[in-house]
Design an enzyme around this catalytic site. Structure first.
Site, PDB file in Angstrom:
ATOM      1  N   CYS A  60      -6.913  55.226  56.146  1.00  0.00           N
ATOM      2  CA  CYS A  60      -6.811  54.114  55.315  1.00  0.00           C
ATOM      3  C   CYS A  60      -7.143  53.907  53.916  1.00  0.00           C
ATOM      4  O   CYS A  60      -8.077  54.731  53.630  1.00  0.00           O
ATOM      5  CB  CYS A  60      -7.302  52.908  56.160  1.00  0.00           C
ATOM      6  SG  CYS A  60      -6.898  52.568  57.941  1.00  0.00           S
ATOM      7  N   LYS A  98      -7.376  62.459  55.733  1.00  0.00           N
ATOM      8  CA  LYS A  98      -8.389  63.131  54.896  1.00  0.00           C
ATOM      9  C   LYS A  98      -9.803  63.048  55.127  1.00  0.00           C
ATOM     10  O   LYS A  98     -10.472  63.887  55.281  1.00  0.00           O
ATOM     11  CB  LYS A  98      -8.104  63.189  53.328  1.00  0.00           C
ATOM     12  CG  LYS A  98      -9.046  63.749  52.316  1.00  0.00           C
ATOM     13  CD  LYS A  98      -8.748  65.380  52.690  1.00  0.00           C
ATOM     14  CE  LYS A  98      -9.313  66.412  51.609  1.00  0.00           C
ATOM     15  NZ  LYS A  98      -9.272  67.508  52.103  1.00  0.00           N
TER      16      LYS A  98
END
Length: 612
Positions: free
Chosen positions: A2, A607
């Site tokens: 997010c 990530k």
């Protein structure tokens, strides 16, 4: 995992920043996006499943503009990948919220709010936040800061929140607990983001919020900030060292390709602290010498790729520094009964410095009585270094590709430097040894470049892998973690199932999988275990397996039918694992190209993992 952006600008439309910032956060992983902007006293929102560009196009079609707004890229946790579940969430047309994290008690809060008459349009935990703030806002007569203060008291879990109100076009309120959030200051404009990369095109002046912080922002800066105790606080504004060029592709096709090829420089930059100043404790902090002299063992906590760097470090710590070392997956460590040793050094490793499980594992270790902590991290001012007594920053620079490359190899360099430093403090390094380690470190960027020059040969292997459904990676000793890393890279970006084993374990199960359809990748440096590795390869060949061997120039391997060989530089000593990482990265990259997968944004992955 997010991404959040927001802005309040005195003289400019916020939409260009919101969309640009969200695009720069795409690397964190997401499945939908949205923005909400206060336009002429009304909150206008647009959300879309898919790429940010789809949402941006829709926003422009609707003519959305204004001086204050928030935006979000969502990676689904609660609720499916649908537009109603995408952020921002709005309560009663009055309050708009974006949120990163997980509200663990959202079900009970949802029932409470439904009992108060609030209707839910999504399956998310974030809508609970919007309604809760709106309820407090209505109760206190329209004080946004105080409404957020009261609402967050009810939430259990981790969050970063940004809030705007329909009737407050000059107020943006943010709150942080366990998820990264920063404030960036421009000229008559203030920005917020999960990551500095989102704001760097607009300003370099940033202040990092801490857990428990709540801040009221206006276009001219931070107007009010309270800490976790509710007391007034200040956060130091610093000038970010991140360059805009590091966030651009340049001549490369993908960020992963770019970051693979940046490794000689990143390694040289990380090694510089040891090459210029020597292997001295002060590289890790002012009190490092006394800490290093007092510790009796080491425990390393990490997740994912960083965990494999930790496994590699265990070999160096025990062989060079002769110090007992233990490595654990952070998400497992924090949920088990642990026998704590106050004289044990707890090391945490994280590229982002915000990995939630690693952060919580460190807090757990400290609660058990561990007195000494060291973080290896790539991002200054992130949470892990602030929580640790000692720190060494890697100098990888911004890493955008989800699959870690240069962050991993620079972690290895930092951990090697730590092992030699500990050995020196313990009186185990002669002048000759130190000179040898220094020279190996000095030569490492060149050896890595030599390995990068093998790319055309490695790319030629890719077509043979592209139609496979599984692969096996083998290594021995200190190169076993590199086999693990190679298998992880292949599965991350090609979606080929891959496993890694110590080569000596073949007969204990994995050999049953070997046939002509199973490619077997072997890490085979010219070290003391080479003959053992060759014997293991014979076992694979006897079962019809096809071998792909990454060897040293002086390993005496010949390519034959069913045995493909690529030779890296001559054996480079203790730092061989770093060099042998490069070929497995390149192999995964080119197999992904051959299969047509999304190299930089593989499916289902993020990530930075900032939630459980």
């Amino acid at each position: 995992m997010c991404g959040i952006v927001g802005a309040i600008r005195a003289h400019h439309n916020v939409v260009d920043f919101l969309t640009d910032g969200l695009k720069r956060l795409e690397y964190r992983g997401y499945d939908s996006s949205g923005i909400a902007v206060n336009t002429d006293g009304k909150i206008k929102r647009v959300r879309r499943v898919g790429r940010v560009q789809l949402m941006e196009d829709a926003a422009r079609e609707k003519g959305i503009s204004g001086g204050i707004g928030i935006g979000h890229t969502r990676w689904a946790t609660h609720g499916g990948v649908t537009e109603p579940n995408a952020h921002p969430h709005i309560s009663g047309g009055m309050i708009a919220v974006v949120h990163n994290g997980i509200i663990e008690n959202f079900e009970s809060e949802r029932k409470r709010l439904e009992g108060l008459g609030y209707r839910f349009e999504s399956q998310t935990d974030t809508e609970v936040i919007a309604h809760s703030i709106n309820h407090e806002y209505a109760q206190n007569g329209g004080k946004l800061f105080e409404a957020v203060q009261e609402a967050v008291k009810r939430f259990h879990g981790a969050y970063a929140i940004a809030v705007i109100a329909q009737d407050k076009p000059d107020e943006l309120v943010v709150a942080r607990m366990g998820c990264p959030l920063l404030v960036a200051l421009g000229d008559d404009e203030t920005f917020i983001a999960s990551d500095v990369s989102a704001v760097i095109a607009f300003t370099r002046r940033v202040a990092y919020l801490e857990d428990g912080d709540i801040a009221l922002l206006a276009s001219d800066g931070i107007k009010r900030l309270t800490d976790k105790s509710g007391l007034p606080a200040e956060r130091k504004v610093k000038v970010s060292e991140l360059s805009l060029a590091s966030l651009e592709l340049g001549p490369y096709s993908h960020f992963m390709q770019k970051e693979i090829h940046e490794q000689p420089r990143a390694i040289a930059d990380t090694a510089e602290v040891f090459l210029d100043g020597g292997f001295i404790p002060e590289n890790f902090g002012k009190n490092a010498k006394s800490v290093f002299e007092s510790i009796r063992s080491v425990k390393i906590l990490a997740c994912g790729t960083s965990y494999y760097a930790a496994l590699t470090a265990k070999y160096w710590l025990e062989s060079i520094a002769k110090i007992p070392s233990d490595v654990e997956i952070a998400s497992e460590y924090r949920y088990r009964s642990v026998i704590a040793d106050p004289d044990q050094l707890v090391i945490t490793i994280s590229q982002s410095g915000e990995t939630l499980d690693t952060m919580e594992a460190l807090k757990y270790a400290k609660s058990l009585g561990h007195r000494h902590s060291l973080s290896i991290c790539n991002v200054m001012e992130s949470a892990l270094p602030r929580e640790s007594s000692l720190v060494l920053y890697t100098r990888a620079g911004a890493e955008i590709g989800v699959a870690s490359t240069k962050a991993f190899t620079t972690q290895l360099v930092a951990l090697f430097g730590l092992a030699v430093t500990l050995a020196k403090v313990r009186g185990l390094v002669s002048e000759e040894d130190e000179a040898r380690y220094t020279e190996e470190l000095r030569q490492l960027p060149g050896s890595v470049q030599h390995a990068l020059n093998l790319e055309p040969q490695i790319a030629a292997w890719a077509q043979q892998f592209a139609k496979k459904t599984s692969a096996l990676f083998l290594g021995r000793g200190i190169h076993y973690p590199i086999a693990l890393e190679g298998a992880l890279k292949l599965k991350e970006i090609t979606y080929i199932h891959a496993e890694a084993y110590p080569a000596g374990e073949l007969k204990h199960g994995p050999l049953a999988l070997v046939d002509e359809n199973m490619p077997v990748v072997v890490i085979a440096p010219n070290d003391s275990l080479l003959d053992k590795v060759k014997a293991n390869m014979q076992e694979v060949g006897a079962r019809g397996g096809e071998l792909f061997v990454f060897a040293d120039l002086d390993s005496n391997f010949n390519a034959t039918e069913g045995v493909h060989v690529i030779r890296a530089p001559r054996h480079v000593g203790e730092l061989s694992p770093v060099v042998h990482t490069i070929p497995v990265q390149l192999l995964s990259y080119h197999v992904a190209l051959a299969r047509g997968t999304d190299v930089d944004k593989p499916r289902n992955l993020a990530k930075s993992v900032t939630v459980e």
